[in-house]
Design a protein around this motif. Structure first.
Motif, PDB file in Angstrom:
ATOM      1  N   PRO A 136     102.218 167.768 -11.034  1.00 42.39           N
ATOM      2  CA  PRO A 136     101.668 167.104  -9.842  1.00 42.39           C
ATOM      3  C   PRO A 136     100.313 166.470 -10.124  1.00 42.39           C
ATOM      4  N   CYS A 137     100.065 165.326  -9.504  1.00 44.75           N
ATOM      5  CA  CYS A 137      98.774 164.645  -9.613  1.00 44.75           C
ATOM      6  C   CYS A 137      97.860 165.227  -8.540  1.00 44.75           C
ATOM      7  N   THR A 144     102.339 162.979  -5.621  1.00 48.71           N
ATOM      8  CA  THR A 144     103.172 162.360  -6.648  1.00 48.71           C
ATOM      9  C   THR A 144     103.128 163.203  -7.913  1.00 48.71           C
ATOM     10  N   TYR A 145     104.084 162.951  -8.777  1.00 50.46           N
ATOM     11  CA  TYR A 145     104.191 163.664 -10.043  1.00 50.46           C
ATOM     12  C   TYR A 145     104.062 162.692 -11.205  1.00 50.46           C
ATOM     13  N   VAL A 146     103.610 163.219 -12.351  1.00 53.80           N
ATOM     14  CA  VAL A 146     103.548 162.453 -13.589  1.00 53.80           C
ATOM     15  C   VAL A 146     104.405 163.193 -14.607  1.00 53.80           C
ATOM     16  N   ARG A 147     105.199 162.439 -15.341  1.00 57.03           N
ATOM     17  CA  ARG A 147     106.062 163.067 -16.336  1.00 57.03           C
ATOM     18  C   ARG A 147     105.290 163.259 -17.636  1.00 57.03           C
ATOM     19  N   GLN A 148     105.266 164.493 -18.116  1.00 56.76           N
ATOM     20  CA  GLN A 148     104.653 164.850 -19.394  1.00 56.76           C
ATOM     21  C   GLN A 148     105.734 165.503 -20.249  1.00 56.76           C
TER      22      GLN A 148
END
Length: 125
Positions: A22-23, A12-16
């Motif tokens: 990517p996590c 999964t990905y996290v938006r920054q």
């Protein structure tokens, strides 16, 4: 939109801000044995001089068990070397009872030599 290989594998990905990061997590180790002084020395050596080996062990989840194994081997070698050298040089309990200062001097010398041997053969190789 097509899924990336990372997403296909369950990532999964996290938006920054404007970016998707990517996590990433390291795999958990099966055993969590304590690492003693010898293992810590070897870990520092790997971090400073053998970065590829350190990173491989860390990312595969085998670093802690590897360092615990090195620590155990080093402790056994150290104890065996101290005992053998003391027997060879005649450092006994009678000397300890008769002349404590001389016994301490000889044992410190023996322990220092054993530390050098362990460092050379296991820790800094």
């Amino acid at each position: 939109m097509a899924k990336t290989i990372f997403e296909e594998m369950g990532g999964t990905y996290v938006r920054q801000g404007d970016y998707f990061i990517p996590c990433l997590t390291l795999p958990a180790e099966k055993e969590n044995k304590p690492i003693g002084v010898w293992g810590q020395r070897h870990k520092r050596y790997l971090q400073e001089h053998k970065r590829a080996t350190y990173t491989t062990l860390l990312t595969s989840g085998k670093l802690n068990s590897y360092l615990a194994n090195i620590d155990e081997q080093a402790e056994e070698l150290f104890s065996r070397m101290v005992k053998q050298i003391a027997e060879r040089e005649g450092v006994t309990e009678q000397l300890k009872a008769g002349n404590q200062l001389e016994w301490v001097q000889k044992m410190n010398s023996i322990r220092n030599r054993a530390v050098k041997i362990v460092n050379t053969e296991l820790i800094y190789m």
